[in-house]
Scaffold this motif. Structure first.
Motif, PDB file in Angstrom:
ATOM      1  N   GLY A  45     -47.888  69.971  49.700  1.00 35.44           N
ATOM      2  CA  GLY A  45     -47.813  68.633  49.145  1.00 35.44           C
ATOM      3  C   GLY A  45     -47.017  67.743  50.085  1.00 35.44           C
ATOM      4  O   GLY A  45     -46.182  68.223  50.860  1.00 35.44           O
ATOM      5  N   LEU A  85     -44.244  64.867  50.912  1.00 33.81           N
ATOM      6  CA  LEU A  85     -43.031  64.201  50.436  1.00 33.81           C
ATOM      7  C   LEU A  85     -42.805  62.896  51.190  1.00 33.81           C
ATOM      8  O   LEU A  85     -41.759  62.270  51.059  1.00 33.81           O
ATOM      9  N   PHE A 124     -45.333  73.868  40.286  1.00 38.99           N
ATOM     10  CA  PHE A 124     -45.048  72.734  41.151  1.00 38.99           C
ATOM     11  C   PHE A 124     -43.666  72.167  40.807  1.00 38.99           C
ATOM     12  O   PHE A 124     -43.056  72.529  39.802  1.00 38.99           O
ATOM     13  N   SER A 125     -43.190  71.235  41.613  1.00 41.96           N
ATOM     14  CA  SER A 125     -41.849  70.670  41.452  1.00 41.96           C
ATOM     15  C   SER A 125     -41.717  69.814  40.198  1.00 41.96           C
ATOM     16  O   SER A 125     -42.692  69.225  39.715  1.00 41.96           O
ATOM     17  N   SER A 160     -38.531  66.857  43.491  1.00 40.71           N
ATOM     18  CA  SER A 160     -39.307  66.186  44.520  1.00 40.71           C
ATOM     19  C   SER A 160     -38.512  65.055  45.159  1.00 40.71           C
ATOM     20  O   SER A 160     -38.483  64.903  46.394  1.00 40.71           O
ATOM     21  N   ASP A 195     -47.433  65.440  45.917  1.00 45.52           N
ATOM     22  CA  ASP A 195     -46.409  65.985  45.044  1.00 45.52           C
ATOM     23  C   ASP A 195     -46.167  64.964  43.925  1.00 45.52           C
ATOM     24  O   ASP A 195     -46.845  63.940  43.834  1.00 45.52           O
ATOM     25  N   CYS A 196     -45.197  65.213  43.054  1.00 51.75           N
ATOM     26  CA  CYS A 196     -45.083  64.382  41.847  1.00 51.75           C
ATOM     27  C   CYS A 196     -44.173  63.172  42.001  1.00 51.75           C
ATOM     28  O   CYS A 196     -44.022  62.384  41.071  1.00 51.75           O
TER      29      CYS A 196
END
Length: 295
Positions: A93, A95, A169-170, A175, A214-215
């Motif tokens: 993912g 960042l 996942f985070s 994140s 990513d989130c």
């Protein structure tokens, strides 16, 4: 003149990459390891006349989650197969807002946040400490950058890859924390793989294939497997093209690695010879045989 090395290129395929098309003289072959079962058989073959050995990291059919991978066995069997260089491909993912899905990052640093994995070949009975200051081989990074440019692949040379434990996942807070640390991508598999490759004196490089933001991203705050897989499959095709482009240039006979990757154990083992565990020494025959035989 230093001894010339005939390279054998190890390829570790991540999510979505379970085979390498274009290999000639293909043969799936089981290689035994004293460290247990590797993820799968190894696929031996040649690409443009260069000997290659491929390992699907999660096994064909994606059977094994990140935390249950036998990283030690995986690196050990590649070493036993004669590999000198390892190109590791993995889905990640992003960042970094400047690294959208579909970008390939040729990483140069790691932050290791894993905690449930065996991280070293060296245990009680033989202690060793290798340097990880520069964890990836710049010679392989140069080759990957050149190949990516030649095929018009969207890529970034350099970047920090944070390795989380997974398989979840985070959280958004995690994140954002990793972004504040200056990390560029996040994945679940390149540690302890890179550490073990260094202990095995293998030149190692990572190609991190971005599948999502990513989130942390306001438009991507719920990472879903469906969305990841869609990009992942497109990335797999690009990864195969990158492999086809980079391998021919790595096949020529060469001298020792300028960065010293293939001599990482020269001053690493600190246990006195008379105190070393014979059973462990037997297990270390492939990864550390060069220095143990010289002791």
């Amino acid at each position: 003149m230093p001894d010339q090395i005939t390279p054998i290129i190890g390829l570790i395929g991540g999510s979505g990459l379970y085979d390498i098309e274009g290999l000639e003289n293909r043969q799936w072959r089981r290689v035994e390891s004293p460290w247990g079962e590797p993820s799968d058989e190894l696929l031996f073959g040649t690409l443009s006349g260069v000997s290659c050995v491929f390992l699907p990291r999660h096994g064909r059919g994606h059977r094994i989650p990140p935390s249950e991978l036998n990283y030690r066995a995986n690196i050990d069997v590649l070493k036993r197969a004669g590999c000198t260089d390892v190109l590791s491909l993995s889905a990640v993912g992003s960042l970094n807002g400047d690294l959208p899905p579909g970008t390939f990052v040729i990483a140069d640093q790691f932050v290791d946040r894993t905690f449930a994995r065996k991280k070293s070949f060296f245990e009680t009975g033989c202690v060793a400490h290798v340097s990880m200051a520069h964890p990836l081989c710049p010679r392989l990074g140069d080759a990957l950058e050149t190949a990516a440019r030649e095929i018009g692949l969207k890529h970034k040379r350099g970047g920090t890859y944070l390795v989380m434990e997974g398989p979840q996942f985070s959280t958004k807070a995690e994140s954002e924390l990793y972004r504040s640390w200056g990390c560029d991508v996040i994945g679940m598999t390149n540690m302890p793989e890179a550490k073990l490759a260094r202990e095995a004196e293998l030149c190692y490089a990572t190609v991190a294939m971005v599948t999502d933001y990513d989130c942390w991203h306001p438009d991507h705050d719920h990472v879903t497997v469906d969305a990841v897989i869609k990009v992942l499959l497109a990335n797999a095709d690009k990864a195969k093209a990158l492999v086809r482009a980079v391998v021919p240039g790595l096949g020529a006979a060469r001298g020792p690695c300028p960065a010293g990757c293939d001599r990482a154990l020269d001053a690493a083992i600190v246990t006195a010879p008379e105190k070393r565990d014979p059973a462990l020494m037997t297990k270390l025959d492939a990864v550390a045989g060069r220095v143990l035989r010289a002791a």
